[in-house]
Design a protein around this motif. Structure first.
Motif, PDB file in Angstrom:
ATOM      1  N   TYR A   1     -16.795   9.346 -41.890  1.00  0.00           N
ATOM      2  CA  TYR A   1     -15.301   9.509 -41.311  1.00  0.00           C
ATOM      3  C   TYR A   1     -15.030  11.163 -41.402  1.00  0.00           C
ATOM      4  O   TYR A   1     -14.465  11.507 -40.671  1.00  0.00           O
ATOM      5  CB  TYR A   1     -14.296   8.905 -42.217  1.00  0.00           C
ATOM      6  N   ALA A   2     -15.680  11.893 -42.370  1.00  0.00           N
ATOM      7  CA  ALA A   2     -15.456  13.207 -42.481  1.00  0.00           C
ATOM      8  C   ALA A   2     -16.138  13.809 -41.261  1.00  0.00           C
ATOM      9  O   ALA A   2     -15.498  14.934 -40.821  1.00  0.00           O
ATOM     10  CB  ALA A   2     -16.150  13.717 -43.766  1.00  0.00           C
ATOM     11  N   LYS A   3     -17.202  13.390 -40.651  1.00  0.00           N
ATOM     12  CA  LYS A   3     -17.891  13.862 -39.571  1.00  0.00           C
ATOM     13  C   LYS A   3     -16.890  13.688 -38.522  1.00  0.00           C
ATOM     14  O   LYS A   3     -16.877  14.505 -37.645  1.00  0.00           O
ATOM     15  CB  LYS A   3     -19.341  13.311 -39.439  1.00  0.00           C
ATOM     16  N   MET A   4     -16.479  12.538 -38.327  1.00  0.00           N
ATOM     17  CA  MET A   4     -15.669  12.323 -37.152  1.00  0.00           C
ATOM     18  C   MET A   4     -14.351  13.144 -37.171  1.00  0.00           C
ATOM     19  O   MET A   4     -13.774  13.538 -36.128  1.00  0.00           O
ATOM     20  CB  MET A   4     -15.122  10.834 -37.224  1.00  0.00           C
ATOM     21  N   ILE A   5     -13.914  13.329 -38.375  1.00  0.00           N
ATOM     22  CA  ILE A   5     -12.623  14.577 -38.417  1.00  0.00           C
ATOM     23  C   ILE A   5     -13.084  15.915 -38.278  1.00  0.00           C
ATOM     24  O   ILE A   5     -12.253  16.570 -37.401  1.00  0.00           O
ATOM     25  CB  ILE A   5     -12.150  14.273 -39.892  1.00  0.00           C
ATOM     26  N   LYS A   6     -14.336  16.133 -38.588  1.00  0.00           N
ATOM     27  CA  LYS A   6     -14.615  17.478 -38.541  1.00  0.00           C
ATOM     28  C   LYS A   6     -14.895  17.746 -36.992  1.00  0.00           C
ATOM     29  O   LYS A   6     -14.731  18.833 -36.344  1.00  0.00           O
ATOM     30  CB  LYS A   6     -16.146  17.693 -39.123  1.00  0.00           C
ATOM     31  N   ALA A   7     -15.413  16.708 -36.174  1.00  0.00           N
ATOM     32  CA  ALA A   7     -15.620  16.994 -34.710  1.00  0.00           C
ATOM     33  C   ALA A   7     -14.441  17.238 -33.949  1.00  0.00           C
ATOM     34  O   ALA A   7     -14.594  17.970 -33.066  1.00  0.00           O
ATOM     35  CB  ALA A   7     -16.539  15.811 -34.304  1.00  0.00           C
ATOM     36  N   LYS A   8     -13.264  16.897 -34.459  1.00  0.00           N
ATOM     37  CA  LYS A   8     -11.995  16.957 -33.563  1.00  0.00           C
ATOM     38  C   LYS A   8     -11.118  17.882 -34.718  1.00  0.00           C
ATOM     39  O   LYS A   8      -9.988  17.815 -34.453  1.00  0.00           O
ATOM     40  CB  LYS A   8     -11.267  15.594 -33.492  1.00  0.00           C
ATOM     41  N   GLU A   9     -11.710  18.581 -35.528  1.00  0.00           N
ATOM     42  CA  GLU A   9     -10.911  19.358 -36.405  1.00  0.00           C
ATOM     43  C   GLU A   9      -9.843  20.452 -35.722  1.00  0.00           C
ATOM     44  O   GLU A   9      -8.762  20.684 -36.224  1.00  0.00           O
ATOM     45  CB  GLU A   9     -11.670  20.183 -37.204  1.00  0.00           C
ATOM     46  N   ASN A  10      -9.896  20.900 -34.430  1.00  0.00           N
ATOM     47  CA  ASN A  10      -9.092  21.746 -33.593  1.00  0.00           C
ATOM     48  C   ASN A  10      -8.054  20.992 -33.229  1.00  0.00           C
ATOM     49  O   ASN A  10      -6.840  21.647 -33.128  1.00  0.00           O
ATOM     50  CB  ASN A  10     -10.042  22.129 -32.344  1.00  0.00           C
ATOM     51  N   LEU A  11      -7.831  19.623 -33.397  1.00  0.00           N
ATOM     52  CA  LEU A  11      -6.686  18.893 -33.132  1.00  0.00           C
ATOM     53  C   LEU A  11      -5.668  18.798 -34.341  1.00  0.00           C
ATOM     54  O   LEU A  11      -4.457  18.404 -34.298  1.00  0.00           O
ATOM     55  CB  LEU A  11      -6.905  17.549 -32.600  1.00  0.00           C
ATOM     56  N   LEU A  12      -6.372  19.195 -35.553  1.00  0.00           N
ATOM     57  CA  LEU A  12      -5.331  19.082 -36.626  1.00  0.00           C
ATOM     58  C   LEU A  12      -4.536  20.311 -36.731  1.00  0.00           C
ATOM     59  O   LEU A  12      -4.856  21.246 -36.386  1.00  0.00           O
ATOM     60  CB  LEU A  12      -6.292  19.108 -38.090  1.00  0.00           C
ATOM     61  N   PRO A  13      -3.442  20.283 -37.561  1.00  0.00           N
ATOM     62  CA  PRO A  13      -2.523  21.230 -37.633  1.00  0.00           C
ATOM     63  C   PRO A  13      -3.397  22.382 -38.695  1.00  0.00           C
ATOM     64  O   PRO A  13      -4.128  21.877 -39.154  1.00  0.00           O
ATOM     65  CB  PRO A  13      -1.408  20.909 -38.794  1.00  0.00           C
ATOM     66  N   LYS A  14      -3.136  23.711 -38.430  1.00  0.00           N
ATOM     67  CA  LYS A  14      -3.795  24.958 -39.140  1.00  0.00           C
ATOM     68  C   LYS A  14      -3.900  24.735 -40.758  1.00  0.00           C
ATOM     69  O   LYS A  14      -2.712  24.473 -41.024  1.00  0.00           O
ATOM     70  CB  LYS A  14      -3.278  26.188 -38.585  1.00  0.00           C
ATOM     71  N   GLY A  15      -4.995  24.872 -40.962  1.00  0.00           N
ATOM     72  CA  GLY A  15      -5.297  24.777 -42.606  1.00  0.00           C
ATOM     73  C   GLY A  15      -5.567  23.409 -43.274  1.00  0.00           C
ATOM     74  O   GLY A  15      -6.055  23.452 -44.256  1.00  0.00           O
ATOM     75  N   VAL A  16      -5.567  22.391 -42.352  1.00  0.00           N
ATOM     76  CA  VAL A  16      -5.906  20.987 -42.631  1.00  0.00           C
ATOM     77  C   VAL A  16      -7.260  20.971 -43.149  1.00  0.00           C
ATOM     78  O   VAL A  16      -8.092  21.195 -41.847  1.00  0.00           O
ATOM     79  CB  VAL A  16      -5.230  19.855 -41.924  1.00  0.00           C
ATOM     80  N   LYS A  17      -7.724  20.337 -43.987  1.00  0.00           N
ATOM     81  CA  LYS A  17      -9.237  19.988 -44.236  1.00  0.00           C
ATOM     82  C   LYS A  17      -9.574  18.687 -44.089  1.00  0.00           C
ATOM     83  O   LYS A  17      -8.724  17.920 -44.480  1.00  0.00           O
ATOM     84  CB  LYS A  17      -9.711  20.559 -45.617  1.00  0.00           C
ATOM     85  N   PRO A  18     -10.787  18.226 -43.533  1.00  0.00           N
ATOM     86  CA  PRO A  18     -10.982  16.848 -43.404  1.00  0.00           C
ATOM     87  C   PRO A  18     -11.048  16.170 -44.944  1.00  0.00           C
ATOM     88  O   PRO A  18     -10.634  14.888 -45.105  1.00  0.00           O
ATOM     89  CB  PRO A  18     -12.445  17.119 -42.784  1.00  0.00           C
ATOM     90  N   VAL A  19     -11.512  16.851 -45.822  1.00  0.00           N
ATOM     91  CA  VAL A  19     -11.868  16.104 -46.990  1.00  0.00           C
ATOM     92  C   VAL A  19     -11.505  16.830 -48.413  1.00  0.00           C
ATOM     93  O   VAL A  19     -11.422  18.206 -48.284  1.00  0.00           O
ATOM     94  CB  VAL A  19     -13.241  15.789 -47.382  1.00  0.00           C
ATOM     95  N   GLY A  20     -10.663  16.343 -49.444  1.00  0.00           N
ATOM     96  CA  GLY A  20     -10.253  17.307 -50.652  1.00  0.00           C
ATOM     97  C   GLY A  20     -10.806  16.296 -51.752  1.00  0.00           C
ATOM     98  O   GLY A  20     -10.990  15.232 -51.792  1.00  0.00           O
TER      99      GLY A  20
END
Length: 428
Positions: free
Chosen positions: A170-189
């Motif tokens: 899931y982290a890879k899936m999020i990373k692949a579309k990271e540009n769609l996330l609000p600025k500063g949001v990280k896939p995993v914490g």
């Protein structure tokens, strides 16, 4: 006539005196040392005890302290054999105070078999056979959470996380579309700040991999075994693959700061938060229960292949009878009212949290993700209960932080071995 009057008056006075003595209630004062948040709980237990003993006039002289001061006061007051009746003991203090606690006969404790097995084992850890050192009150557990709204923004509408590989997928899936996330949001914490929350949330993954903090006899470090290395490298995978930066996870001063950052959208997936994320923390950021459930998903702590899914550190306190108690039997009854299944999670009792009694677990059905919490509590684990643990925790926390800050320069094994050497020196 005068003599007769005096005689009758004296007889009446003597009769009145004996009648008063016969019906006067015996006054009993229980001395209690506890935490500041327990005032409502003490009031509830006192009223229950008084109702059960109408022939007595029961008073409770309670001293309330914050966390560190409570431990200090217990050490001072018990060392001078002060006649304290009931004491509250964080389970990680148990080894420190075990010789100042009165072992209780299990056969005399109502509903003792109702305790979940892992909590029962801890209660009996230092006690003679067929005895316990105290009664466990409520606990807390950890789960993995994710932000549903952010997932859906990326087109991820269904999430099923059971293993470490699932998290990575899931982290890879999020990373692949990271540009769609609000600025500063990280896939995993994950939590890596200077707080015990860093330790406890990493322990969940250590245990999931089959490892442990110390050996069974608690005389040597074990967290640097292959399971501990795997757990720390699991964190490292997200750092190495750009899912999160060191400053994102090291900067939170404590678990509360990290938890609120997650609820405010800092991370899409959080590797560990307490169950209170959906109650007190959600309330702090202005979310209702319904809004929290709509916005966030939850599951048990994932495990590597062949590991144990759901492992979680359990917090909480034991209520004990002091070895120097003046009223041990009455005190046992008093702490039974504090810890038994009656009144759990009801207004006016002060008995809040995740019950450690099987029959009381339905009282949390109104919590977000209650079924998952009930399953997690079955996998509860405990931190070491020896006096050296606070120093040990510092070394482990330093190791986690050192790895996070140097994941691309130093190996997890190298750093954990160095920490284990220091811990073994502490344990000598």
């Amino acid at each position: 006539m005068k003599r007769l009057f005096i005689f009758l008056l004296m007889t009446l006075l003597i009769f009145s005196l004996f009648t008063t003595m016969a019906f006067a209630k015996q006054e009993i004062t229980l001395k209690v040392v506890t935490r500041t948040w327990a005032k409502e709980l003490i009031k509830y237990a006192t009223s229950k005890l008084q109702a059960a003993h109408p022939d007595l006039n029961i008073k409770v002289d309670a001293s309330y302290y914050e966390y560190n001061e409570c431990r200090t006061q217990l050490a001072i007051r018990l060392s001078r054999k002060e006649p304290i009746d009931a004491i509250i003991v964080d389970h990680i203090w148990l080894g420190e105070f075990k010789d100042m606690i009165l072992p209780l006969d299990i056969s005399e404790i109502k509903g003792y078999d109702d305790y979940l097995p892992s909590f029962k084992a801890l209660m009996e850890k230092y006690a003679p056979p067929k005895k316990t050192l105290g009664l466990y009150a409520a606990t807390d557990i950890r789960l993995l959470f994710w932000n549903k709204e952010l997932m859906q923004k990326l087109g991820i509408n269904s999430v099923d996380i059971k293993t470490w590989d699932d998290v990575k997928r899931y982290a890879k899936m999020i990373k692949a579309k990271e540009n769609l996330l609000p600025k500063g949001v990280k896939p995993v914490g994950f939590m890596a700040g200077n707080s015990e929350h860093t330790n406890s949330r990493w322990y969940d993954y250590l245990w999931a991999a089959g490892g442990d903090i110390l050996t069974k006899d608690e005389k040597e470090a074990k967290f640097n075994d292959k399971e501990g290395v795997a757990a720390l490298e699991f964190y490292g995978w997200f750092l190495k693959n750009g899912m999160v930066a060191p400053e994102d996870v090291v900067s939170p001063a404590n678990g509360a700061v990290y938890d609120e950052a997650f609820l405010n959208g800092k991370f899409v997936i959080s590797l560990g938060n307490g169950h209170w994320l959906g109650t007190s923390t959600a309330k702090n950021v202005g979310l209702t229960k319904e809004q929290f459930i709509s916005k966030f998903g939850a599951t048990l702590i994932p495990a590597p292949e062949g590991g144990e899914r759901g492992t979680t550190v359990a917090g909480g306190y034991l209520w004990c009878v002091s070895k120097f108690a003046k009223h041990p039997k009455l005190t046992l009854e008093f702490i039974e009212y504090i810890t038994n299944a009656e009144g759990y999670n009801q207004p006016g009792t002060g008995k809040n949290g995740i019950p450690t009694l099987k029959s009381a677990l339905p009282t949390i059905d109104n919590l977000p993700y209650a079924d998952i919490i009930k399953e997690a509590v079955k996998h509860a684990r405990f931190r070491p209960t020896i006096p050296e643990y606070p120093k040990i925790a510092e070394e482990i926390r330093d190791a986690i932080q050192e790895y996070v800050m140097n994941y691309d320069k130093k190996s997890a094994k190298e750093i954990l071995d160095k920490a284990a050497k220091k811990v073994n020196e502490i344990l000598k």
